[in-house]
Design a protein around this motif. Structure first.
Motif, PDB file in Angstrom:
ATOM      1  N   GLN A  80     -27.396 -46.932 -32.318  1.00 25.24           N
ATOM      2  CA  GLN A  80     -27.983 -46.671 -33.571  1.00 25.24           C
ATOM      3  C   GLN A  80     -26.868 -45.438 -33.857  1.00 25.24           C
ATOM      4  OE1 GLN A  80     -30.592 -47.569 -35.020  1.00 25.24           O
ATOM      5  NE2 GLN A  80     -30.713 -49.356 -33.309  1.00 25.24           N
ATOM      6  N   HIS A  81     -25.539 -45.476 -33.703  1.00 23.33           N
ATOM      7  CA  HIS A  81     -24.704 -44.603 -34.331  1.00 23.33           C
ATOM      8  C   HIS A  81     -24.737 -43.123 -33.668  1.00 23.33           C
ATOM      9  CE1 HIS A  81     -24.578 -48.220 -36.679  1.00 23.33           C
ATOM     10  NE2 HIS A  81     -25.282 -47.610 -37.477  1.00 23.33           N
ATOM     11  N   ASN A  82     -26.075 -42.570 -34.128  1.00 25.84           N
ATOM     12  CA  ASN A  82     -26.238 -41.151 -33.783  1.00 25.84           C
ATOM     13  C   ASN A  82     -25.293 -40.140 -34.181  1.00 25.84           C
ATOM     14  OD1 ASN A  82     -28.201 -41.988 -31.956  1.00 25.84           O
ATOM     15  ND2 ASN A  82     -27.006 -41.515 -29.915  1.00 25.84           N
ATOM     16  N   ILE A  83     -25.060 -40.535 -35.452  1.00 23.41           N
ATOM     17  CA  ILE A  83     -24.001 -39.577 -36.274  1.00 23.41           C
ATOM     18  C   ILE A  83     -24.964 -39.044 -37.162  1.00 23.41           C
ATOM     19  CG2 ILE A  83     -22.065 -41.057 -36.160  1.00 23.41           C
ATOM     20  CD1 ILE A  83     -22.449 -42.188 -38.829  1.00 23.41           C
ATOM     21  N   ILE A  84     -24.370 -37.991 -38.089  1.00 20.58           N
ATOM     22  CA  ILE A  84     -25.283 -36.996 -38.985  1.00 20.58           C
ATOM     23  C   ILE A  84     -25.053 -37.455 -40.272  1.00 20.58           C
ATOM     24  CG2 ILE A  84     -25.555 -34.706 -39.624  1.00 20.58           C
ATOM     25  CD1 ILE A  84     -24.738 -33.793 -36.861  1.00 20.58           C
ATOM     26  N   GLY A  85     -25.904 -37.851 -41.138  1.00 24.12           N
ATOM     27  CA  GLY A  85     -25.860 -38.682 -42.285  1.00 24.12           C
ATOM     28  C   GLY A  85     -25.255 -37.641 -43.397  1.00 24.12           C
ATOM     29  N   ASP A  86     -25.776 -36.310 -43.511  1.00 28.39           N
ATOM     30  CA  ASP A  86     -25.210 -35.261 -44.347  1.00 28.39           C
ATOM     31  C   ASP A  86     -23.774 -34.776 -44.205  1.00 28.39           C
ATOM     32  OD1 ASP A  86     -27.338 -35.587 -46.007  1.00 28.39           O
ATOM     33  OD2 ASP A  86     -28.785 -34.018 -44.935  1.00 28.39           O
ATOM     34  N   LEU A  87     -23.115 -35.203 -42.963  1.00 24.17           N
ATOM     35  CA  LEU A  87     -21.856 -34.701 -42.824  1.00 24.17           C
ATOM     36  C   LEU A  87     -20.838 -35.640 -43.235  1.00 24.17           C
ATOM     37  CD1 LEU A  87     -22.292 -32.857 -39.429  1.00 24.17           C
ATOM     38  CD2 LEU A  87     -22.270 -31.829 -41.582  1.00 24.17           C
TER      39      LEU A  87
END
Length: 258
Positions: A80-87
């Motif tokens: 699920q990537h686990n990245i921050i969408g707003d960054l």
């Protein structure tokens, strides 16, 4: 590069045995794909190898050191990537060096120039250098997964673990992600483990394969040994006929696997 030994690994959740005496040895630099249906133990194996989950018994050794807690030289990529969408893609990648720069320095992007170069270099490795300023939430699922790979590469690992990194992607994006994982593994001399359930993609990119079924290792070998009989042993009653067609999304052709 790191040499990996899994010795008698068992993991139980109450009365459920997720892994049952799994053992194998992987030389430095191999590109290993772990095959099996959902629930076969693939994710549990990778989580134990990263020390995010502790085994019930058995041991994992990386370069002859027991893996008892997370170590920076072992990086994990999640489905699920686990990245921050707003960054931005760059900011997400840069956070991979948090083990060196610290939480607050990473939060405020106060890393040194070497650290920032690592992030750009990692994005270049996964083909996203030109999209480095784009916010992650505006990227496709395949691009987001490649940002996740870049973040793991900034960690500067020796062992790279990827848990079903293409499970939610279309065939073309899945092949792109696998291509960049393979490129990163070769360019950086990584010992790489990727869990998959798609045989066609596995056969196209894999070198060595470990097959799990009901928590037990039922296969450990190379591509020419991954026969239909072995696939049946790994997947049981599931229809695998369509899993042996490689689709080249860029050319719109199909090629039957040997």
């Amino acid at each position: 590069m790191s040499h990996v030994v899994v010795d008698g690994l068992t993991k139980q959740y109450g009365d459920v045995t997720a892994l049952d005496e799994v053992s194998f040895e992987i030389p430095s630099g191999e590109f290993v794909i772990i095959l099996g249906v959902s629930g076969s133990g693939k994710s549990t194996l990778l989580r134990c190898m990263s020390a995010l989950t502790q085994p019930t018994s058995g041991e994992i050794r990386i370069d002859d050191r027991p893996m008892v807690s997370p170590r920076p030289e072992v990086a994990m990529i999640f489905q699920q990537h686990n990245i921050i969408g707003d960054l931005s893609a760059y900011s997400n990648a840069l956070s991979g060096g948090m083990n060196r720069s610290g939480f607050f320095e990473s939060l405020l992007q106060l890393q040194d120039d070497d650290e920032k170069y690592r992030a750009l270099e990692a994005l270049d490795t996964v083909g996203l250098l030109e999209e480095s300023t784009q916010k992650a939430r505006r990227m496709s699922g395949g691009q987001q997964q490649r940002v996740g790979i870049a973040r793991a590469l900034v960690q500067e690992p020796e062992v790279l673990l990827a848990d079903e990194p293409v499970a939610s992607l279309d065939p073309g994006s899945a092949q792109d992600v696998m291509k960049y994982l393979q490129t990163a593994s070769v360019e950086r001399d990584l010992t790489t483990f990727i869990s998959l359930h798609q045989v066609n993609i596995a056969r196209k990119f894999g070198e060595r394969f470990i097959g799990l079924r009901d928590g037990q290792k039922v296969f450990d070998g190379y591509r020419d040994e991954l026969t239909l009989d072995v696939i049946d042993e790994i997947y049981g009653d599931i229809d695998t006929e369509g899993m042996f067609v490689d689709t080249d999304a860029s050319e719109g052709t199909t090629e039957a696997s040997p």
